[in-house]
Write an enzyme that holds these catalytic residues in place. Sequence first.
Site, PDB file in Angstrom:
ATOM      1  N   ARG A   1      18.569 -20.009 -13.482  1.00 49.85           N
ATOM      2  CA  ARG A   1      19.553 -19.524 -14.450  1.00 49.85           C
ATOM      3  C   ARG A   1      18.898 -18.801 -15.621  1.00 49.85           C
ATOM      4  O   ARG A   1      19.378 -18.847 -16.744  1.00 49.85           O
ATOM      5  CB  ARG A   1      20.419 -20.699 -14.935  1.00 49.85           C
ATOM      6  CG  ARG A   1      21.273 -21.272 -13.809  1.00 49.85           C
ATOM      7  CD  ARG A   1      22.252 -22.324 -14.263  1.00 49.85           C
ATOM      8  NE  ARG A   1      21.645 -23.524 -14.786  1.00 49.85           N
ATOM      9  CZ  ARG A   1      21.104 -24.492 -14.024  1.00 49.85           C
ATOM     10  NH1 ARG A   1      21.079 -24.379 -12.706  1.00 49.85           N
ATOM     11  NH2 ARG A   1      20.581 -25.573 -14.576  1.00 49.85           N
TER      12      ARG A   1
ATOM     13  N   GLU B   1       0.824  -1.207   0.000  1.00 50.05           N
ATOM     14  CA  GLU B   1       0.000   0.000   0.000  1.00 50.05           C
ATOM     15  C   GLU B   1       0.858   1.257   0.000  1.00 50.05           C
ATOM     16  O   GLU B   1       0.534   2.258  -0.640  1.00 50.05           O
ATOM     17  CB  GLU B   1      -0.934   0.009   1.226  1.00 50.05           C
ATOM     18  CG  GLU B   1      -2.020  -1.067   1.213  1.00 50.05           C
ATOM     19  CD  GLU B   1      -1.549  -2.415   1.769  1.00 50.05           C
ATOM     20  OE1 GLU B   1      -0.329  -2.681   1.758  1.00 50.05           O
ATOM     21  OE2 GLU B   1      -2.414  -3.202   2.188  1.00 50.05           O
TER      22      GLU B   1
ATOM     23  N   CYS C   1      -2.954  -4.151   6.582  1.00 50.72           N
ATOM     24  CA  CYS C   1      -2.570  -4.456   7.960  1.00 50.72           C
ATOM     25  C   CYS C   1      -3.054  -3.395   8.933  1.00 50.72           C
ATOM     26  O   CYS C   1      -3.334  -2.254   8.561  1.00 50.72           O
ATOM     27  CB  CYS C   1      -1.065  -4.664   8.075  1.00 50.72           C
ATOM     28  SG  CYS C   1      -0.095  -3.177   7.863  1.00 50.72           S
TER      29      CYS C   1
ATOM     30  N   ALA D   1       8.542 -34.214 -13.663  1.00 49.20           N
ATOM     31  CA  ALA D   1       8.442 -34.224 -15.121  1.00 49.20           C
ATOM     32  C   ALA D   1       8.479 -35.679 -15.555  1.00 49.20           C
ATOM     33  O   ALA D   1       9.426 -36.400 -15.239  1.00 49.20           O
ATOM     34  CB  ALA D   1       9.611 -33.466 -15.743  1.00 49.20           C
TER      35      ALA D   1
HETATM   36  C1  AOF Z   1      -0.113  -5.269   4.200  1.00 48.07           C
HETATM   37  N1  AOF Z   1       0.519  -5.055   3.038  1.00 48.07           N
HETATM   38  O1  AOF Z   1       2.096  -5.551   1.544  1.00 48.07           O
HETATM   39  C2  AOF Z   1       1.892  -6.963   3.392  1.00 48.07           C
HETATM   40  C3  AOF Z   1       1.181  -7.207   4.608  1.00 48.07           C
HETATM   41  O2  AOF Z   1       6.557  -7.824   9.907  1.00 48.07           O
HETATM   42  P1  AOF Z   1       5.604  -6.794   9.385  1.00 48.07           P
HETATM   43  O3  AOF Z   1       5.395  -5.652  10.335  1.00 48.07           O
HETATM   44  O4  AOF Z   1       5.933  -6.345   7.996  1.00 48.07           O
HETATM   45  O5  AOF Z   1       4.178  -7.481   9.314  1.00 48.07           O
HETATM   46  C4  AOF Z   1       3.974  -8.688   8.661  1.00 48.07           C
HETATM   47  C5  AOF Z   1       2.492  -8.878   8.477  1.00 48.07           C
HETATM   48  O6  AOF Z   1       1.982  -7.869   7.631  1.00 48.07           O
HETATM   49  C6  AOF Z   1       2.142 -10.180   7.784  1.00 48.07           C
HETATM   50  O7  AOF Z   1       1.996 -11.218   8.714  1.00 48.07           O
HETATM   51  C7  AOF Z   1       0.822  -9.825   7.155  1.00 48.07           C
HETATM   52  O8  AOF Z   1      -0.193  -9.867   8.128  1.00 48.07           O
HETATM   53  C8  AOF Z   1       1.015  -8.386   6.750  1.00 48.07           C
HETATM   54  N2  AOF Z   1       1.495  -8.284   5.382  1.00 48.07           N
HETATM   55  N3  AOF Z   1       0.189  -6.364   4.933  1.00 48.07           N
HETATM   56  O9  AOF Z   1      -0.949  -4.463   4.608  1.00 48.07           O
HETATM   57  C9  AOF Z   1       1.520  -5.836   2.607  1.00 48.07           C
HETATM   58  N4  AOF Z   1       2.908  -7.774   2.985  1.00 48.07           N
HETATM   59 ZN    ZN Z   2       0.738  -3.003   5.871  1.00 47.88          ZN
END
Ligand code: AOF
Ligand code: ZN
Length: 364
Positions: free
Chosen positions: A212, A57, A80, A159
């Site tokens: 590679r 984001e 998050c 494969a």
């Molecule tokens: C998002 N956007 O691009 C991602 C998220 O160790 P931190 O603080 O980076 O937190 C990891 C957690 O963040 C992971 O377990 C998942 O819940 C979230 N990942 N969240 O908003 C992102 N990669």
């Molecule tokens: Zn985030």
Amino acid sequence: MNGGTQTDLRYMAAAIRHARMNLGRTGTNPSVGTLLVNDGVIVGRGVTAPGGRPHAETGAIAEAGELARGSTAYVTLEPCAHHGRTPPCANALVTAGVSRVVIAASDPDPRVSGKGAKILRDAGIEVVEGILAQEAVEGLSGYLTRSLKKRPEVILKLAISADGMIGRLGAGQVAITGEIARRMVHIMRAQSDAIMVGTGTVEADDPELTCRLAGLEKRSPIRIILDGKLRMSSTSKLAATAPDVPVWIAGLASADAGKRAALEAAGCRILSCEEHFGTVALPELLDDLGAEGISSLMLEGGAETARNVLEEGLVDRIVLFTSSALVGTGGIASPLDPAHMPDGFVLVREETYGSDLRRDYVKA
Ligand code: AOF
Ligand code: ZN
């Protein structure tokens, strides 16, 4: 799914494709994609950065600048809700003035689950959840498996020739699939955290197990060898390249100390594994790899290793390439073929690569 329009599906599909860019590079974090769309124009794109931060984001909001105001955000995973090195993404979307957020998959992380969507709704933002969730989960499956099962997602790649073989005894590496399929396998390696083979494959093929493809050489996975007795030669290609691309050897404490020292001197890391009837205990090894931060593990050989991991019920996805080549006498039989798949696996994808066919099966 509810509340999504055809336009939502189109942009979410694009966000899912964008997320694939950093698959295998984000550590224990999922590779998430975000698109900000304002008045029918994509004004910001973001993907989780290598190493896992910044989150997707952040990049999309920075690219959009003022155009984020009033836009719709398409995110492949619920934004998050917890503070890391940066404030929560849900709050960042609120501050940026986004007016609508469309989410594909929900996040099992207890710091996030449901809380990200609540922050958005409490700020008066319209939230639509579950849009192309199934499709997004494909790219998030390593992260989701490690979160829920505390072990990596295991992808078994095989494969097989038209006569059902995966190689020939004593012949080293035998070409079964063609060049396009070979390249696809290297892309799969680039998108995996680690790749694992049995020590028999190292002895027979002396493989490198790197990626590679031009431009993707730096995206080789950690190479893991199942080698309880530490039989692997310290002059193999794997050991010789260990200083550049990590080699972890899953060995037993009872293995010869001299062999251990030679492999360590070559730059290999020896994992001390639990024993199960004289061999490495697979479920415990996978638990350890999960604890080491490995979310996706590709299994590339050979027949015995594949059989053992299947029997333990530890395979999550089978990627089966079938070719029209014949191996003939001395062939090593594949543990499975499209007519004899292990119970519970369902076909989810079918593609052609040149004259080879790829079929993906996942555990239902
Ligand atoms: C998002 N956007 O691009 C991602 C998220 O160790 P931190 O603080 O980076 O937190 C990891 C957690 O963040 C992971 O377990 C998942 O819940 C979230 N990942 N969240 O908003 C992102 N990669
Ligand atoms: Zn985030």
